[in-house]
Scaffold this motif. Sequence first.
Motif, short mmCIF file in Angstrom:
data_model
loop_
_atom_site.label_atom_id
_atom_site.label_comp_id
_atom_site.label_asym_id
_atom_site.label_seq_id
_atom_site.Cartn_x
_atom_site.Cartn_y
_atom_site.Cartn_z
N LYS A 53 0.51 -1.10 -0.20
CA LYS A 53 0.37 0.10 0.32
C LYS A 53 0.88 1.05 -0.46
O LYS A 53 1.88 0.91 0.45
N LEU A 55 0.69 5.26 1.15
CA LEU A 55 0.38 6.09 1.89
C LEU A 55 0.27 7.64 1.64
O LEU A 55 1.39 7.96 1.65
N THR A 56 -0.09 8.41 0.95
CA THR A 56 0.01 10.36 0.76
C THR A 56 -1.02 11.02 1.60
O THR A 56 -2.23 10.38 2.28
N VAL A 77 -3.58 5.10 -0.91
CA VAL A 77 -5.06 5.78 0.30
C VAL A 77 -4.22 7.20 0.47
O VAL A 77 -2.94 6.88 0.54
N ALA A 79 -4.68 10.25 2.84
CA ALA A 79 -4.81 10.92 4.28
C ALA A 79 -6.03 12.27 3.55
O ALA A 79 -5.84 13.20 2.86
N VAL A 110 -8.06 8.46 7.91
CA VAL A 110 -7.86 7.98 6.67
C VAL A 110 -9.62 6.82 7.28
O VAL A 110 -9.52 6.34 8.59
N LEU A 115 -6.92 0.18 5.83
CA LEU A 115 -5.35 0.86 6.03
C LEU A 115 -5.60 -0.84 7.54
O LEU A 115 -6.72 -0.61 8.16
N ASP A 119 -1.12 -4.55 6.66
CA ASP A 119 -0.35 -3.80 5.11
C ASP A 119 0.82 -3.19 5.65
O ASP A 119 1.12 -2.91 7.11
N VAL A 121 3.37 -0.37 4.09
CA VAL A 121 3.46 1.16 4.12
C VAL A 121 4.64 1.73 3.00
O VAL A 121 4.92 1.99 4.22
N ILE A 123 4.68 5.38 3.35
CA ILE A 123 4.60 6.75 2.79
C ILE A 123 5.66 7.74 1.39
O ILE A 123 6.64 7.96 1.70
N LEU A 137 1.10 10.33 9.68
CA LEU A 137 0.72 9.79 8.75
C LEU A 137 1.24 8.17 9.00
O LEU A 137 0.33 7.22 9.51
N CYS A 141 -1.13 5.04 11.07
CA CYS A 141 -0.51 3.75 10.33
C CYS A 141 -0.50 2.39 11.43
O CYS A 141 -0.73 1.16 12.14
#
Length: 191
Positions: A53, A55-56, A77, A79, A110, A115, A119, A121, A123, A137, A141
């Motif tokens: 995954k 994430l930003t 994904v 946020a 999120v 999540l 996961d 992740v 970032i 972030l 998580c």
Amino acid sequence: MKELEQKILTEGKVLAGGVLKVDAFLNHQVDVKFAFEMAKEWKKAFCDENVNKILTIESSGIALATPVALEFEVPLVFAKKHVSSNIASSDLYKASVHSFTHGNTNDVVVSKKFLSPADRVLIIDDFLANGEALKGLIDICAQASATVVGCGIAIEKAFQGGGDKLRKLGVRIVSLARIASMTDNEVVFCR
Ligand code: 5GP
């Protein structure tokens, strides 16, 4: 990444208050081909981490994180800074993030659907300054019991210290350009 340093020197502009404007290629107009080149760098750095995954944080992170998700062939994904009224707060992971550029504090959220403890992740964000956005972030998580394998940053303003604080906590950060100092007529990179 030499090409990113060059673009900062030729297309970036240092504003008052320690803000670097890179809206010509990164966070207003986007050099999409170049964003794919940056994505390849993070793919190389994190290829052994079983990332599943990306994430930003909206909004500037999205254009940068999209090619990264494509490289890893995993979902992206982001946020959100604004909570939709049709999602109950009990269905959200939430963290407070102080914005360096706007000077205010926002909750970012999120959905719990996106999540999970399974996961791994990566970032992604455009800038790392004091580290507040990354901290938020990473916190999200942690709430999801997801594993953060690391963070890919386009431009780290190393002189603000956020990156080193997080590295001391064990967070792996790969920044493609690290700025040691900047004034309105000179940007110096870390060597
Ligand atoms: P931090 O949370 O690490 O203090 O700051 C990172 C966030 O603030 C990034 O998501 C980015 O949107 C914004 N930011 C920080 N410094 C700069 C900057 O010099 N220029 C721009 N355009 N955004 C910045």
